[in-house]
Design a protein around this motif. Structure first.
Motif, short mmCIF file in Angstrom:
data_model
loop_
_atom_site.label_atom_id
_atom_site.label_comp_id
_atom_site.label_asym_id
_atom_site.label_seq_id
_atom_site.Cartn_x
_atom_site.Cartn_y
_atom_site.Cartn_z
N GLN A 3 3.24 -0.65 -16.75
CA GLN A 3 3.52 -1.98 -17.25
C GLN A 3 2.38 -2.95 -17.01
OE1 GLN A 3 7.33 -3.49 -16.13
NE2 GLN A 3 8.44 -1.80 -17.06
N VAL A 6 -0.31 -3.63 -19.82
CA VAL A 6 -0.05 -4.42 -21.02
C VAL A 6 -0.78 -5.75 -20.91
CG1 VAL A 6 1.73 -5.57 -22.37
CG2 VAL A 6 2.16 -3.31 -21.40
N GLU A 168 7.20 -3.33 -21.58
CA GLU A 168 7.25 -1.94 -22.03
C GLU A 168 8.70 -1.51 -22.16
OE1 GLU A 168 4.34 0.93 -20.37
OE2 GLU A 168 6.13 1.93 -19.64
N SER A 170 10.82 1.94 -23.00
CA SER A 170 10.78 3.39 -23.23
C SER A 170 12.08 3.82 -23.89
CB SER A 170 10.59 4.13 -21.91
OG SER A 170 9.34 3.83 -21.34
N ARG A 369 4.80 -2.67 -25.53
CA ARG A 369 4.78 -1.35 -26.17
C ARG A 369 6.18 -0.77 -26.17
NH1 ARG A 369 -0.18 -0.19 -28.70
NH2 ARG A 369 -1.80 -1.27 -27.52
#
Length: 588
Positions: A3, A6, A168, A170, A369
């Motif tokens: 993280q 980023v 982030e 996932s 992301r």
């Protein structure tokens, strides 16, 4: 990636509301968290709002909705170049009224040359920042004339509160809820997640068929989902934004107010990406002491990591295009802001003059992301000395047409857009029930206007009408004679792209039954639904094509208007089937 890898956004613009002289004044605080530009918590005074901002928001969204119907504010018909100019005018007005001279100077000299990722953190629920279009001729040289902010920058939003950015997300477990399977492109949008699953086998996709809001809430709280995607209609509630709805087949609706307590805790525990692909779902307003609506509920209460939804009505095809482009970009490693930019640009390119391109609000860290478990992605087996490459995934399309009709697909898409942009505003007002279809994703938050009751349709002697477009002739029989003009107009519009491709020598016959009018309701809204049914065929020099039965349903406050709007769907269905049924090269 961890993280802390980023990158912070290039620009964070904090928009605050200050009370002054009994009115609201905007104040801006500009800061570059990554040092990309020379802005460090710089405060700039904004304008004093001279009128009620809620009423102005209502006017603005109403005007945008009318432009989406190809209508001016007085409901006069607009051509595509005129719509483009009207949208640009709205963007220029927002720039001129919201950006003070000091802020405009900072934009020209500091922001414009270097900023790419831009997040707006705002206290107010009224302003469509995505639609701001800079124009400034106040300095020597060429005037500054930029594109809309949402088409120039990786632009996102966030809300003030105790929920920090999520850099982030996932993805492992995905929930897909289709609340309106009647939408023409709902099945294609659902296939998007099948494609994701094929490309990234580590994903687990759950998409049960649920027809009630209570079942959906139970499903969503049954597991920790990393992505929640809704496909359906949306109902706004301007005065009570926490009562906006995502309606289901049993006439229940999931509302922001339903996300509370343990349910909210459960929904937000994985800080998911939430995408409500339904009209009005991005619209905010005031509750008692704070912002209300879907964004405020999912972010401020549940704590999701990112939220995507349109501010105003979007067309079904545009909604599909945005979703495919957005997830496609994320799947290829784009940041949240860049994926939003790519999706907006694609809709704007493919659907010029459609306000849908500027409708989507994206809340989240612009450089966040979304990870699709890349290590598990399907790979092609490399040959000797070949490099391993990830298999690409693309949007599924209709069956391939013959070469001589290759250009016709795009033409028919434009015809569909033409139908959308010329249909009356009330074409969006329909009751949500399994048998009903509509091209948009909205149920209007309006009360019926005071007017005389709509005249009832009665059976009449069988009538007929004809019309010709280029080398195509249309014969209409049966139905209601008063609808023949609207149907001829719709057929001419839908057939234009075919005649431009040189298709001629065919007579298309459409035999209609008498329209059926039924009273329906959406909440407290009494509506009149019109069911049009018929059968179509096409005859050429030595060929007969059976185009099969056709059916369209539309509901509005006025039965006559509902039937007139339904003729557009009938015309598009007939012409689409005709184009697909045309003999291929070498066939008789």
């Amino acid at each position: 990636m961890t993280q802390h890898d980023v990158r912070p956004p290039d620009l964070e613009m904090r928009v605050r509301i200050a009370a002054e002289q009994g009115k609201a004044r905007l104040r801006f605080i500009l800061h570059s968290p990554n040092g990309k530009v020379a802005l460090s918590h710089r405060e700039i005074e904004g304008p004093l709002l001279q009128r009620n901002p809620e009423k102005y928001q209502g006017y603005l969204l109403s005007k945008i909705e009318k432009l989406g119907e190809r209508l001016d504010i007085d409901r006069s018909l607009l051509l595509q170049p005129e719509i483009k100019k009207k949208l640009e005018s709205l963007g220029h007005d927002l720039w001129r009224e919201l950006f003070s001279s000091e802020l405009r100077a900072v934009y020209r000299r500091v922001i414009r040359p270097a900023v790419h990722s831009w997040v707006i953190v705002s206290d107010e629920p009224w302003i469509p920042w995505e639609l701001v279009k800079p124009y400034d001729d106040g300095e020597p040289g060429e005037p500054l004339d930029d594109d809309f902010l949402c088409l120039r920058f990786a632009l996102t939003r966030w809300l003030v509160g105790d929920k920090p950015f999520v850099p982030e997300i996932s993805l492992g477990r995905l929930a897909v809820v289709v609340s309106a399977p009647d939408l023409p492109h709902a099945a294609q949008e659902r296939k998007l997640f099948n494609q994701l699953k094929e490309t990234f086998p580590g994903l687990h996709v759950e998409a049960p068929r649920l027809d009630s809001a209570s079942y959906v809430l139970e499903f969503l709280t049954s597991a920790a989902f990393d992505l929640v995607h809704f496909i359906g209609h949306g109902t706004p509630m301007t005065a009570h934004p926490d009562e906006a709805g995502l309606p289901f087949a049993d006439k229940t609706a999931l509302r922001p107010a339903d996300l509370h307590g343990s349910a909210a805790t459960s929904l937000g525990r994985s800080r998911p990406l939430v995408f409500l692909n339904a009209c009005w779902a991005g619209k905010e307003g005031w509750s008692l002491t704070q912002l209300g609506g879907w964004a405020a509920r999912w972010i401020g209460v549940c704590g999701c990591g990112a939220f995507v939804a349109p501010l105003w009505p979007v067309r079904d095809q545009a909604a599909l295009t945005f979703a495919w482009s957005f997830y496609e970009a994320l799947g290829h490693g784009a940041t949240l802001g860049d994926a939003a930019l790519a999706a907006r640009l694609r809709v704007a390119k493919e659907r010029p003059g459609d306000p849908s391109a500027y409708a989507y609000t994206v809340y989240g860290h612009p450089n966040a992301r979304v990870l699709f478990d890349r290590e598990s992605a399907t790979h092609d087996a490399p040959g000797a000395g070949a490099q391993t490459r990830t298999r690409s995934w693309v949007q599924p399309g209709p069956r391939r047409w013959p070469r001589r009709l290759a250009a016709m697909g795009a033409a028919l898409a434009l015809a569909a857009l033409a139908h959308f942009t010329t249909t009356p505003l009330a074409d969006r007002f329909f009751a949500v029930e399994p048998a009903m279809t509509a091209p948009g994703r909205t149920v209007a938050d309006l009360r019926p206007p005071a007017e005389k009751p709509a005249p009832a349709f009665s059976s009449s002697p069988r009538s007929s009408a004809t019309t010709t477009v280029g080398g195509l002739q249309f014969r209409i029989s049966g139905g209601q004679a008063s609808l023949h003009y609207a149907l001829k107009t719709a057929l001419r519009r839908a057939a234009a792209p075919l005649t431009e491709q040189g298709i001629s020598g065919w007579t298309i016959t459409l035999e209609l039954e008498a329209p059926r009018i039924d009273p329906v309701s959406q909440g407290e809204l009494p509506l009149q639904s019109c069911h049009l049914t018929g059968r179509a065929e096409a005859r050429g020099a030595a060929t007969r094509l059976d185009l099969g039965p056709v059916h369209a349903v539309n509901a509005q406050f006025n039965a006559t208007k509902a039937c007139e709007a339904a003729t557009g769907a009938i015309a598009e269905t007939v012409l689409s089937r005709f184009a697909e049924a045309l003999p291929q090269e070498g066939e008789p």
